[in-house]
Design a protein around this motif. Structure first.
Motif, PDB file in Angstrom:
ATOM      1  N   GLY A  71      50.320  45.194  47.483  1.00  0.00           N
ATOM      2  CA  GLY A  71      50.580  46.582  47.117  1.00  0.00           C
ATOM      3  C   GLY A  71      50.391  46.904  45.651  1.00  0.00           C
ATOM      4  O   GLY A  71      50.645  48.042  45.234  1.00  0.00           O
ATOM      5  N   LEU A  72      49.940  45.940  44.856  1.00  0.00           N
ATOM      6  CA  LEU A  72      49.800  46.181  43.421  1.00  0.00           C
ATOM      7  C   LEU A  72      48.537  46.976  43.123  1.00  0.00           C
ATOM      8  O   LEU A  72      47.510  46.835  43.796  1.00  0.00           O
ATOM      9  N   PRO A  73      48.569  47.812  42.085  1.00  0.00           N
ATOM     10  CA  PRO A  73      47.434  48.709  41.818  1.00  0.00           C
ATOM     11  C   PRO A  73      46.183  48.016  41.310  1.00  0.00           C
ATOM     12  O   PRO A  73      45.076  48.496  41.538  1.00  0.00           O
ATOM     13  N   LYS A  74      46.346  46.913  40.595  1.00  0.00           N
ATOM     14  CA  LYS A  74      45.186  46.232  40.024  1.00  0.00           C
ATOM     15  C   LYS A  74      44.836  44.982  40.833  1.00  0.00           C
ATOM     16  O   LYS A  74      45.710  44.350  41.435  1.00  0.00           O
ATOM     17  N   LYS A  75      43.554  44.622  40.815  1.00  0.00           N
ATOM     18  CA  LYS A  75      43.084  43.460  41.565  1.00  0.00           C
ATOM     19  C   LYS A  75      42.236  42.519  40.713  1.00  0.00           C
ATOM     20  O   LYS A  75      41.740  41.514  41.218  1.00  0.00           O
ATOM     21  N   GLU A  76      42.089  42.829  39.428  1.00  0.00           N
ATOM     22  CA  GLU A  76      41.235  42.025  38.560  1.00  0.00           C
ATOM     23  C   GLU A  76      42.067  41.215  37.575  1.00  0.00           C
ATOM     24  O   GLU A  76      43.032  41.736  37.007  1.00  0.00           O
ATOM     25  N   ILE A  77      41.703  39.959  37.377  1.00  0.00           N
ATOM     26  CA  ILE A  77      42.394  39.113  36.401  1.00  0.00           C
ATOM     27  C   ILE A  77      41.373  38.503  35.446  1.00  0.00           C
ATOM     28  O   ILE A  77      40.231  38.231  35.817  1.00  0.00           O
ATOM     29  N   ALA A  78      41.802  38.322  34.199  1.00  0.00           N
ATOM     30  CA  ALA A  78      40.999  37.655  33.176  1.00  0.00           C
ATOM     31  C   ALA A  78      41.617  36.291  32.917  1.00  0.00           C
ATOM     32  O   ALA A  78      42.811  36.191  32.616  1.00  0.00           O
TER      33      ALA A  78
END
Length: 328
Positions: A214-221
């Motif tokens: 359910g989290l808004p972001k899906k990208e990680i660095a």
């Protein structure tokens, strides 16, 4: 994925001969248990959890040491050759294993590739585990031959399969099966231990799904391109400063792409790991005006983590907390 292969088959054979003659080294085997040697930390933890009271497990890579380019010494080879089981990841993770196995002649140790049967991704691939692409039974419509390898894989394979709790469950099952074959008298104990641990891994998988879906972001660095399996399972995408090997040197173009990625996706944290220097991640974070957090690839524990009694599940739970924070 390139790795230095420091010990050739010849030098490994010589080391094995010296170890067998004493060479000032003492074996750490136990006479009354099944002796297991593991190539790096997650396999050690899985073997301890599944083997329980009936096993003596020796982890080759010391606490605080990054395992990608580690190679065995005489005592390590002695411990492997004196064990009943030698567990290693395969999929190209241990650059020294092929030469060692070729030199292994008289030992009764059984090598076990822990990643056998796991759907392995090619380097740089993240096929996300969303609802689309599934058949009526919920299985991935892509066949393994289309985008993955199993067992011993080529150099283009990403070996970091243990960072998926589902894969950790399969690897633990492989260890259980090897133990049952080596020690059938205690089959019921190994089966019970595995069932209990598998339930914990299932619960960990559910934690990840419930927390991240359910989290808004899906990208990680990230600093190290180790999280494709985690991203695959939970619908995330990773951008890495470095490649599959954490000591790879990024180019100026790599750094530029990372800064652009951070800006494009509104990323607030760059993840780094504890067993390699965080200097590059912190330099880039300062330049991009973001912060840093730990995302542990679980290739090993620090000495402090060992003292604190950390294990695979507790470190993965810490990873989840940091992912949840970063993806808000």
């Amino acid at each position: 994925m390139k790795r230095r292969r420091i010990l050739t088959g010849l030098t490994l054979a010589i080391s094995l001969l010296l170890a067998g003659c004493g060479g000032g080294q003492k074996s750490a085997v136990a006479e009354d248990k099944i002796n297991i040697t593991t190539s790096f930390y997650p396999l050690y933890d899985f073997a301890v959890k599944v083997g329980g009271a009936h096993v003596n497990v020796i982890n080759l890579v010391p606490a605080g040491v990054e395992p990608h380019d580690w190679t065995p010494k005489g005592r390590d080879i002695k411990n492997i050759s004196d064990s009943q089981l030698f567990l290693y990841q395969g999929a190209g993770f241990e650059g020294w294993v092929d030469d060692f196995l070729k030199s292994l002649k008289d030992s009764k140790v059984k090598p076990v590739v822990a990643s056998t049967g796991v759907e392995l991704l090619k380097a740089g691939e993240e096929t996300h585990d969303h609802d689309h692409g599934k058949d009526e039974h919920g299985k991935d419509e892509h066949s393994k031959d289309e985008h993955s390898h199993t067992g011993e894989a080529g150099k283009d394979t990403d070996p970091h399969a243990w960072l998926s709790p589902k894969n950790a469950k399969k690897m633990s099952e492989n260890i259980k099966n090897a133990l049952v074959e080596a020690d059938p008298a205690h089959k019921s104990d190994y089966e019970a231990n595995y069932s209990a641990y598998a339930a914990k891994l299932d619960a960990l998988d559910k934690q990840y799904k419930d927390s991240l879906s359910g989290l808004p972001k899906k990208e990680i660095a990230v600093s190290h391109q180790a999280f494709a399996y985690l991203c695959h399972d939970y619908g995330l995408t990773q951008m890495a400063i470095m490649g599959l090997s954490p000591d790879a040197e990024p180019t100026a173009q790599d750094m530029k792409k990372m800064r652009e990625y951070i800006g494009e996706h509104g990323i607030k944290y760059i993840f780094f790991e504890e067993l390699v220097s965080d200097k590059l991640a912190k330099t880039l974070a300062k330049d991009a005006k973001v912060e840093t957090l730990v995302l542990n690839p679980l290739e090993g524990l620090t000495e402090e983590q060992v003292k604190q009694g950390k294990d695979y599940i507790s470190v993965m739970e810490e990873n989840l907390k940091n992912l949840t924070k970063a993806l808000q």
